[in-house]
Design a protein around this motif. Structure first.
Motif, PDB file in Angstrom:
ATOM      1  N   VAL A 176       0.863  -1.195   0.000  1.00  0.00           N
ATOM      2  CA  VAL A 176       0.000   0.000   0.000  1.00  0.00           C
ATOM      3  C   VAL A 176       0.893   1.236   0.000  1.00  0.00           C
ATOM      4  O   VAL A 176       1.798   1.368   0.829  1.00  0.00           O
ATOM      5  CB  VAL A 176      -0.938   0.028   1.232  1.00  0.00           C
ATOM      6  N   LEU A 177       0.629   2.092  -0.959  1.00  0.00           N
ATOM      7  CA  LEU A 177       1.439   3.295  -1.127  1.00  0.00           C
ATOM      8  C   LEU A 177       0.515   4.490  -0.996  1.00  0.00           C
ATOM      9  O   LEU A 177      -0.575   4.509  -1.565  1.00  0.00           O
ATOM     10  CB  LEU A 177       2.075   3.235  -2.527  1.00  0.00           C
ATOM     11  N   GLU A 178       0.944   5.462  -0.219  1.00  0.00           N
ATOM     12  CA  GLU A 178       0.133   6.672  -0.077  1.00  0.00           C
ATOM     13  C   GLU A 178       0.965   7.879  -0.443  1.00  0.00           C
ATOM     14  O   GLU A 178       2.083   8.044   0.060  1.00  0.00           O
ATOM     15  CB  GLU A 178      -0.331   6.797   1.376  1.00  0.00           C
ATOM     16  N   ILE A 179       0.437   8.707  -1.319  1.00  0.00           N
ATOM     17  CA  ILE A 179       1.197   9.875  -1.787  1.00  0.00           C
ATOM     18  C   ILE A 179       0.361  11.147  -1.637  1.00  0.00           C
ATOM     19  O   ILE A 179      -0.859  11.086  -1.614  1.00  0.00           O
ATOM     20  CB  ILE A 179       1.608   9.728  -3.276  1.00  0.00           C
ATOM     21  N   PRO A 180       1.031  12.278  -1.569  1.00  0.00           N
ATOM     22  CA  PRO A 180       0.282  13.538  -1.664  1.00  0.00           C
ATOM     23  C   PRO A 180      -0.301  13.653  -3.077  1.00  0.00           C
ATOM     24  O   PRO A 180       0.266  13.107  -4.022  1.00  0.00           O
ATOM     25  CB  PRO A 180       1.363  14.606  -1.451  1.00  0.00           C
ATOM     26  N   ALA A 181      -1.410  14.360  -3.197  1.00  0.00           N
ATOM     27  CA  ALA A 181      -2.072  14.477  -4.504  1.00  0.00           C
ATOM     28  C   ALA A 181      -1.349  15.497  -5.377  1.00  0.00           C
ATOM     29  O   ALA A 181      -1.883  16.559  -5.700  1.00  0.00           O
ATOM     30  CB  ALA A 181      -3.544  14.853  -4.299  1.00  0.00           C
ATOM     31  N   ARG A 182      -0.110  15.175  -5.758  1.00  0.00           N
ATOM     32  CA  ARG A 182       0.661  16.072  -6.623  1.00  0.00           C
ATOM     33  C   ARG A 182       1.300  15.263  -7.742  1.00  0.00           C
ATOM     34  O   ARG A 182       1.797  14.160  -7.534  1.00  0.00           O
ATOM     35  CB  ARG A 182       1.741  16.798  -5.814  1.00  0.00           C
ATOM     36  N   THR A 183       1.308  15.844  -8.940  1.00  0.00           N
ATOM     37  CA  THR A 183       1.713  15.085 -10.121  1.00  0.00           C
ATOM     38  C   THR A 183       3.167  14.618 -10.083  1.00  0.00           C
ATOM     39  O   THR A 183       3.494  13.615 -10.709  1.00  0.00           O
ATOM     40  CB  THR A 183       1.493  15.908 -11.416  1.00  0.00           C
ATOM     41  N   GLU A 184       4.037  15.321  -9.364  1.00  0.00           N
ATOM     42  CA  GLU A 184       5.442  14.891  -9.362  1.00  0.00           C
ATOM     43  C   GLU A 184       5.637  13.542  -8.673  1.00  0.00           C
ATOM     44  O   GLU A 184       6.708  12.954  -8.767  1.00  0.00           O
ATOM     45  CB  GLU A 184       6.355  15.958  -8.752  1.00  0.00           C
ATOM     46  N   PHE A 185       4.593  13.040  -7.997  1.00  0.00           N
ATOM     47  CA  PHE A 185       4.724  11.737  -7.344  1.00  0.00           C
ATOM     48  C   PHE A 185       4.299  10.575  -8.240  1.00  0.00           C
ATOM     49  O   PHE A 185       4.444   9.415  -7.876  1.00  0.00           O
ATOM     50  CB  PHE A 185       3.914  11.716  -6.036  1.00  0.00           C
ATOM     51  N   VAL A 186       3.751  10.882  -9.430  1.00  0.00           N
ATOM     52  CA  VAL A 186       3.249   9.808 -10.296  1.00  0.00           C
ATOM     53  C   VAL A 186       4.381   8.869 -10.735  1.00  0.00           C
ATOM     54  O   VAL A 186       4.222   7.652 -10.749  1.00  0.00           O
ATOM     55  CB  VAL A 186       2.515  10.385 -11.533  1.00  0.00           C
ATOM     56  N   SER A 187       5.543   9.446 -11.051  1.00  0.00           N
ATOM     57  CA  SER A 187       6.639   8.583 -11.518  1.00  0.00           C
ATOM     58  C   SER A 187       7.124   7.661 -10.401  1.00  0.00           C
ATOM     59  O   SER A 187       7.531   6.532 -10.652  1.00  0.00           O
ATOM     60  CB  SER A 187       7.780   9.413 -12.105  1.00  0.00           C
ATOM     61  N   LEU A 188       7.058   8.134  -9.169  1.00  0.00           N
ATOM     62  CA  LEU A 188       7.436   7.296  -8.034  1.00  0.00           C
ATOM     63  C   LEU A 188       6.469   6.113  -7.898  1.00  0.00           C
ATOM     64  O   LEU A 188       6.889   4.974  -7.666  1.00  0.00           O
ATOM     65  CB  LEU A 188       7.447   8.121  -6.746  1.00  0.00           C
ATOM     66  N   VAL A 189       5.181   6.377  -8.094  1.00  0.00           N
ATOM     67  CA  VAL A 189       4.178   5.305  -8.023  1.00  0.00           C
ATOM     68  C   VAL A 189       4.474   4.245  -9.082  1.00  0.00           C
ATOM     69  O   VAL A 189       4.451   3.042  -8.810  1.00  0.00           O
ATOM     70  CB  VAL A 189       2.750   5.876  -8.210  1.00  0.00           C
ATOM     71  N   ARG A 190       4.814   4.685 -10.292  1.00  0.00           N
ATOM     72  CA  ARG A 190       5.136   3.733 -11.369  1.00  0.00           C
ATOM     73  C   ARG A 190       6.306   2.847 -10.983  1.00  0.00           C
ATOM     74  O   ARG A 190       6.279   1.631 -11.181  1.00  0.00           O
ATOM     75  CB  ARG A 190       5.487   4.500 -12.653  1.00  0.00           C
ATOM     76  N   VAL A 191       7.336   3.468 -10.435  1.00  0.00           N
ATOM     77  CA  VAL A 191       8.543   2.710 -10.074  1.00  0.00           C
ATOM     78  C   VAL A 191       8.232   1.667  -8.996  1.00  0.00           C
ATOM     79  O   VAL A 191       8.624   0.511  -9.102  1.00  0.00           O
ATOM     80  CB  VAL A 191       9.662   3.676  -9.594  1.00  0.00           C
ATOM     81  N   VAL A 192       7.483   2.071  -7.990  1.00  0.00           N
ATOM     82  CA  VAL A 192       7.210   1.166  -6.869  1.00  0.00           C
ATOM     83  C   VAL A 192       6.278   0.024  -7.302  1.00  0.00           C
ATOM     84  O   VAL A 192       6.513  -1.142  -6.982  1.00  0.00           O
ATOM     85  CB  VAL A 192       6.625   1.949  -5.666  1.00  0.00           C
ATOM     86  N   VAL A 193       5.229   0.352  -8.061  1.00  0.00           N
ATOM     87  CA  VAL A 193       4.292  -0.690  -8.497  1.00  0.00           C
ATOM     88  C   VAL A 193       4.991  -1.673  -9.447  1.00  0.00           C
ATOM     89  O   VAL A 193       4.802  -2.885  -9.355  1.00  0.00           O
ATOM     90  CB  VAL A 193       3.033  -0.073  -9.147  1.00  0.00           C
ATOM     91  N   ALA A 194       5.834  -1.157 -10.330  1.00  0.00           N
ATOM     92  CA  ALA A 194       6.554  -2.049 -11.257  1.00  0.00           C
ATOM     93  C   ALA A 194       7.509  -2.954 -10.484  1.00  0.00           C
ATOM     94  O   ALA A 194       7.652  -4.140 -10.804  1.00  0.00           O
ATOM     95  CB  ALA A 194       7.313  -1.226 -12.295  1.00  0.00           C
ATOM     96  N   ALA A 195       8.141  -2.419  -9.456  1.00  0.00           N
ATOM     97  CA  ALA A 195       9.055  -3.233  -8.652  1.00  0.00           C
ATOM     98  C   ALA A 195       8.284  -4.340  -7.935  1.00  0.00           C
ATOM     99  O   ALA A 195       8.756  -5.480  -7.842  1.00  0.00           O
ATOM    100  CB  ALA A 195       9.801  -2.358  -7.644  1.00  0.00           C
ATOM    101  N   ALA A 196       7.089  -4.011  -7.467  1.00  0.00           N
ATOM    102  CA  ALA A 196       6.254  -5.028  -6.813  1.00  0.00           C
ATOM    103  C   ALA A 196       5.859  -6.100  -7.823  1.00  0.00           C
ATOM    104  O   ALA A 196       5.896  -7.299  -7.530  1.00  0.00           O
ATOM    105  CB  ALA A 196       5.016  -4.373  -6.210  1.00  0.00           C
ATOM    106  N   ALA A 197       5.505  -5.677  -9.044  1.00  0.00           N
ATOM    107  CA  ALA A 197       5.096  -6.636 -10.077  1.00  0.00           C
ATOM    108  C   ALA A 197       6.245  -7.563 -10.451  1.00  0.00           C
ATOM    109  O   ALA A 197       6.035  -8.740 -10.752  1.00  0.00           O
ATOM    110  CB  ALA A 197       4.597  -5.883 -11.313  1.00  0.00           C
TER     111      ALA A 197
END
Lengths: 164, 159
Positions: free
Chosen positions: B19-40
């Motif tokens: 479970v990942l929680e981020i502030p609602a700001r666009t600069e965090f989108v790339s971080l979400v991609r990296v973390v979800v891909a690493a989990a996959a």
């Protein structure tokens, strides 16, 4: 084989992720800093400054064509910078554009929107747009959206300019 | 302006779940991609193409969630829950911004149609639905949940 339902393995992955071992190669300093600022369990990063730049667009002239070479990620953050470069070129009266996406490692609907918008703008001005997409991962996204039926996807600058 | 220290990124690991929680700001989108891909990538049977599909679908869903917050002026956070199973990964992107009605997304014209070029934006939901094997958007008073399921192999895709 990793069993993700094993708490010990998940714990280990968590540690690796947080310590940046597993992600070390792909986690840029920018990402690392975000994690470090956001999570006090991150201790592996020293006092590195933020050097990660999400996108770089460089323009050069090839005869009648203006080549915009793009490197980075064409997403909600990166795509507007390419849009601005396209608009600057068009404003300068350069209506024949080549978008060289060789250095793009990620594209989503925002990047696609900018390419479609660029095509629309230059066509209205009787110009043209060529797109270079050698990277299979990026090419695939454009093909999924059927954009290879709207314009040709070239593999190199030579290929793009040869067909003129 | 709020600093990153006041708006932490939180990652929680549970068995079979991240479970990942981020502030609602666009600069965090790339971080979400990296973390979800690493989990996959933890899934041994997950094909690389499928991880690419997941990365894009999650990027679209997360960006939509952030934009919903921008519209409502909300300071709530975006939660991305990633469930890892043997043969599929499901991701739920939750936001508490303004609601979203998937029925209002216009259909895209055929690629050859001149009208196709009018669609510079609004492609995100289509791309998400094209790349994920299952996708569901449910919007209500508690916010919006976008659920994306990506199978480990495209061959498993149901007709």
């Amino acid at each position: 084989m990793l069993n993700v339902n094993d708490p010990a393995v998940v714990g280990q992955f968590g540690e690796q992720l947080l310590e940046g071992r597993r992600l070390g190669k792909r986690l840029s300093k920018r990402h690392a800093l975000m994690l470090r600022q956001g999570c006090d369990r991150i201790t592996w990063l020293s006092s590195d400054t933020v050097t990660g730049v999400q996108i770089v667009v460089q323009a050069h002239i090839e005869g009648d064509w203006t080549v915009l070479t793009v490197a980075g990620e064409l997403d909600v953050v990166g795509a507007p910078k390419l849009r601005q470069s396209v608009m600057d070129a068009v404003k300068d009266g350069r209506h024949c554009l080549v978008l060289d996406l060789s250095g793009v490692d990620f594209i989503d609907s925002f990047g696609i929107g900018v390419i479609v918008g660029a095509l629309k703008r230059v066509r209205l001005l009787d110009g043209d747009l060529r797109v270079i997409v050698p990277e299979p991962r990026v090419r695939r996204v454009l093909e999924v959206c059927d954009l290879d039926r709207v314009f040709t996807l070239h593999r190199s600058l030579a290929d793009a300019l040869e067909t003129i | 302006m709020a600093t990153a220290e006041q708006e932490p990124v939180e990652i929680e690991f549970r068995p079979g779940q991240l479970v990942l929680e981020i502030p609602a700001r666009t600069e965090f989108v790339s971080l979400v991609r990296v973390v979800v891909a690493a989990a996959a990538e933890l899934e041994p049977d997950m094909e690389n193409d499928r991880i690419d599909d997941l990365r894009i679908a999650v990027s679209e869903a997360t960006t939509n969630a952030i934009e919903a917050h921008g519209l409502s002026g909300s300071f709530d956070r975006i939660r991305i829950q990633c469930n890892l199973a043997d043969d599929e990964i499901s991701v739920v992107v939750h936001d508490e911004g303004v609601g979203f009605d998937p029925a209002t997304v216009p259909d895209l014209p055929e690629p050859e149609s001149p009208d196709r070029l009018e669609h510079e934006s609004g492609l995100g939901v289509h791309l998400m639905q094209l790349l994920a094997d299952e996708s569901e958007i449910s919007s209500g008073e508690a916010g919006t949940d976008v659920t994306l399921v990506v199978y480990s192999s495209k061959r498993r895709r149901r007709p």
